[in-house]
Design an enzyme around this catalytic site. Sequence first.
Site, PDB file in Angstrom:
ATOM      1  N   LYS A 132       0.830  -1.198   0.000  1.00  0.00           N
ATOM      2  CA  LYS A 132       0.000   0.000   0.000  1.00  0.00           C
ATOM      3  C   LYS A 132       0.869   1.255   0.000  1.00  0.00           C
ATOM      4  CE  LYS A 132      -1.897   2.173   3.479  1.00  0.00           C
ATOM      5  NZ  LYS A 132      -2.691   2.579   4.658  1.00  0.00           N
ATOM      6  N   ASP A 150      -6.403   0.788   0.703  1.00  0.00           N
ATOM      7  CA  ASP A 150      -6.557   1.127   2.117  1.00  0.00           C
ATOM      8  C   ASP A 150      -7.930   0.643   2.584  1.00  0.00           C
ATOM      9  OD1 ASP A 150      -8.424   2.955   1.155  1.00  0.00           O
ATOM     10  OD2 ASP A 150      -7.550   4.678   2.199  1.00  0.00           O
TER      11      ASP A 150
END
Length: 249
Positions: A132, A150
Amino acid sequence: MVRRSRADETRLGLVRRARRMDRSLQVAFPHVYCELDFTTPLDLSVATILSAQCTDVRVNQVTPALFAKYPTAADYAGANRAELEEMIRPTGFYRNKTSSIMGLGQSLVERFDGQVPGTLKELVTLPGFGRKTANVVLGNAFGVPGLTVDTHFGRLVRRWGWTEETDPVKVERAVGELLERKEWTNASHRIIFHGRRVCHARKPACGVCILAKDCPSVGEGPMDKLAAAKLVKGPETEHLLELAGVPAE
């Protein structure tokens, strides 16, 4: 809750629906951007580490003084731990984050001549980096397309029936197969914006959602336009309500 069945949706139908929804989000959010303030790839790397379990707003309150005090990787590597901890304390989990940031600085100095590398393969080897964080840095600091999975992103794509996966890597792969690669970074922003502004976890603003006609979960939130309008947040509120035909108060 009203849930439209997508059991008979073909793979091609899913791809077309996902891309249609992304085009609608482009209308809703024509100007998307990383909501973490930064100037350099190092700044963004540190800000993204700080954003774990913390709002971007809070991170942006902390980083101006932080970036001024520690402009280089070597500065983080040689930081006084107590001073760095105190500066980032408002972001929470500050001891672990301090370890990650100092470790990042040391790793960059030792392995990359103090510079943040520009490939996913190299980024994920750095302290504080997972896929991420790496995709945030690649997409926003280097212009390399990446999907940022996320909490908002994962929650929305499952709510929309784009995937049933819960593992972030599998979510990234599944969504990446639906959207054009060139759209990945901005699509991530659009989805995250929509999750923060309209499609809230507990009470989405379904009645004013631009995606309602394509969303299998429409009805999880109020369908009455005036009730839904009160749930919309963020600087785009007037624009979003105008698209829904509801005058902003």
